[in-house]
Design an enzyme around this catalytic site. Structure first.
Site, short mmCIF file in Angstrom:
data_model
loop_
_atom_site.label_atom_id
_atom_site.label_comp_id
_atom_site.label_asym_id
_atom_site.label_seq_id
_atom_site.Cartn_x
_atom_site.Cartn_y
_atom_site.Cartn_z
N THR A 197 -1.52 -32.36 8.92
CA THR A 197 -0.70 -31.16 8.90
C THR A 197 -1.57 -29.91 9.00
O THR A 197 -2.60 -29.80 8.35
CB THR A 197 0.12 -31.11 7.59
OG1 THR A 197 0.98 -32.24 7.53
CG2 THR A 197 0.97 -29.84 7.52
N CYS A 276 -7.25 -34.71 -5.11
CA CYS A 276 -6.47 -33.72 -4.35
C CYS A 276 -5.08 -34.26 -4.06
O CYS A 276 -4.07 -33.54 -4.21
CB CYS A 276 -7.18 -33.38 -3.05
SG CYS A 276 -8.85 -32.71 -3.23
N ARG A 281 0.96 -34.89 -4.64
CA ARG A 281 2.06 -35.82 -4.90
C ARG A 281 2.91 -35.38 -6.08
O ARG A 281 4.12 -35.64 -6.11
CB ARG A 281 1.49 -37.22 -5.14
CG ARG A 281 0.95 -37.84 -3.86
CD ARG A 281 0.08 -39.03 -4.13
NE ARG A 281 -0.40 -39.60 -2.87
CZ ARG A 281 -1.44 -40.41 -2.77
NH1 ARG A 281 -2.12 -40.74 -3.85
NH2 ARG A 281 -1.79 -40.88 -1.60
N GLY A 379 31.33 -38.24 11.69
CA GLY A 379 30.67 -37.98 12.96
C GLY A 379 29.96 -36.63 13.01
O GLY A 379 29.02 -36.44 13.78
N GLU A 402 4.36 -41.35 1.60
CA GLU A 402 4.04 -41.35 0.18
C GLU A 402 4.03 -42.75 -0.43
O GLU A 402 3.09 -43.13 -1.12
CB GLU A 402 5.03 -40.45 -0.57
CG GLU A 402 4.74 -38.98 -0.39
CD GLU A 402 3.32 -38.63 -0.77
OE1 GLU A 402 2.81 -39.10 -1.79
OE2 GLU A 402 2.69 -37.86 -0.02
#
Length: 416
Positions: A197, A276, A281, A379, A402
């Site tokens: 990321t 880290c 988390r 829908g 994760e």
């Protein structure tokens, strides 16, 4: 004692109607947005921080998210805006950071992911992985040089651990650092990282690589502007099915020179990156609950407005009510668990396995309930304007990286 109790006359039984009347006149009305009154566990400062984060996220981020998701575009100015409000690296003390509690930081993450998991991903990498890593393992010089700029969002960071051949097995990484052959006082780094990321636009990269002499893993801070041409490439990974509002890419290093003073000096092995990751988390355990809460709010509104079967709102029917009730229950439990772990974290009585528990459970329940709530829309869930499908896609990606990563980490933490 039992004999004396047996001799006492029993009171007149309470009828069901009496019980119903008591509940009907309960002093506190039920609040579906905070069913177990978790807000009563937060300090005034924490509530004020949450309100600041929510106002920014709903007023500034939410209007951008639909186009960002459609176009797979991440607006770089978001981190600068967050930095101006003190939302980045919020638990770090000093260096221009807010120095707030872990629970306050979790509440910020909850509000960001209430808008979109991709936005939370960009913030988590900046705050927990990069800033948190430097704060915990960096030298005083590294902290002074990088954290203030990162805290203001003036410098964008990324965290390079995952490799193409070793996604959940970072202990087998192939990236290597060795003394530079022509530049004394420098390391030469080579290797590839993927699913990173922020990497295509990051100015600072925290990359983990093995020292060739020892085979031990160390962290290195790489400044993009100081890398010679051809030694660093960060191509984007496009056409994702989820987290499309964040930017993802690779880090490709080819004999990239890095000053020795840019290596973390006192941590080696997987302790560094996993420390880290634990911080990130913890935030994710909060964030996914924010995404689920937004799914609940959207499904509830839709169920009250959508009329079928003799013009009744579909919220009238128990099949819909159960979906909402289950989701509200899991979100409430998830917030309470994250709050408890946050308090233990700040007290210094936290076991890392606690973060693994709440992260796994909250990721699982967020995805399960979001998918079920998607059914409420029928829908219409296919249309991205309703938002529920975007959350489901994001939560699938989050749950995958994760929970899957926990398998590899459990092995590596026991073997390294």
């Amino acid at each position: 004692m039992l004999k004396s109790l047996a001799r006492r006359p029993f009171a007149k039984p309470i009828g069901l109607c009496t019980v119903a009347r008591r509940y009907a006149h309960a002093p506190v009305p039920f609040n579906w947005e905070d069913p177990l009154s978790s807000a009563s566990l937060f300090t005034e400062e924490e509530l004020a921080i949450q309100e600041t984060a929510r106002a920014y996220c709903q007023e500034r981020m939410l209007p951008r998210v639909l186009d960002a998701y459609r176009d797979e575009h991440y607006d770089r100015t978001i981190l600068t805006e967050m930095g101006e409000l003190g939302l980045l690296g919020a638990t770090i003390k000093g260096y221009g950071c807010a120095g707030v509690s872990s629970v306050a930081s979790g509440l910020i993450t909850r509000e960001v992911e209430r808008v979109d998991s991709g936005y939370r991903s960009g913030m988590s990498v900046q705050s927990s992985l990069v800033m948190g890593g430097i704060d915990e393992f960096g030298t005083p010089e590294q902290k002074e040089k990088y954290i203030p700029a990162l805290a203001k969002g003036k410098m964008l960071g990324c965290f390079g651990l995952t490799e193409p051949n070793h996604g959940s097995d970072p202990g087998s990484m192939e990236s290597v650092a060795k003394p530079h052959p022509t530049k004394p006082g420098y390391f030469s780094l080579s290797g590839s990282k993927t699913w990173i990321t922020n990497s295509p636009i990051a100015e600072l990269m925290l990359v983990w690589a093995k020292l060739k002499e020892t085979g031990r893993i160390h962290g290195f801070l790489i400044e993009r502007e100081k890398c010679p041409p051809g030694t660093l490439e960060t191509p984007p990974l496009k056409n994702k099915n989820g987290l499309r509002a964040s930017i993802t890419g690779m880090i490709q290093l080819d004999e990239c020179p890095v000053p020795k003073e840019n290596m973390f000096p006192d941590v080696e092995g997987l302790k560094g990156p996993f420390s880290c990751l634990n911080s990130a988390r913890f935030g994710i355990a909060w964030g996914v609950m924010g995404a689920l809460e937004d799914c609940i709010a959207r499904a509830r509104t839709y169920a009250l407005e959508r009329r079928q079967f003799k013009n009744n709102p579909i919220a009238k029917y128990q099949l819909v009510q159960k979906k909402l009730s289950d989701a509200v229950t899991d979100a409430s439990y998830g917030i309470l668990a994250a709050t408890q772990v946050g308090r233990l974290k700040d007290e210094g009585t936290l076991a890392p396995e606690m973060i693994s528990m709440i992260k796994r459970q909250n990721c699982d329940r967020a995805l399960v309930n979001a998918r079920i709530l998607q059914e409420v829309f029928g829908g219409n869930a296919v249309s991205d304007e309703y938002g529920i499908g975007r959350h489901v896609a994001n939560l699938f990606v989050t749950q995958t990286y994760e929970v899957r990563s926990s398998l590899g980490n459990a092995h590596n933490e026991n073997s390294d």
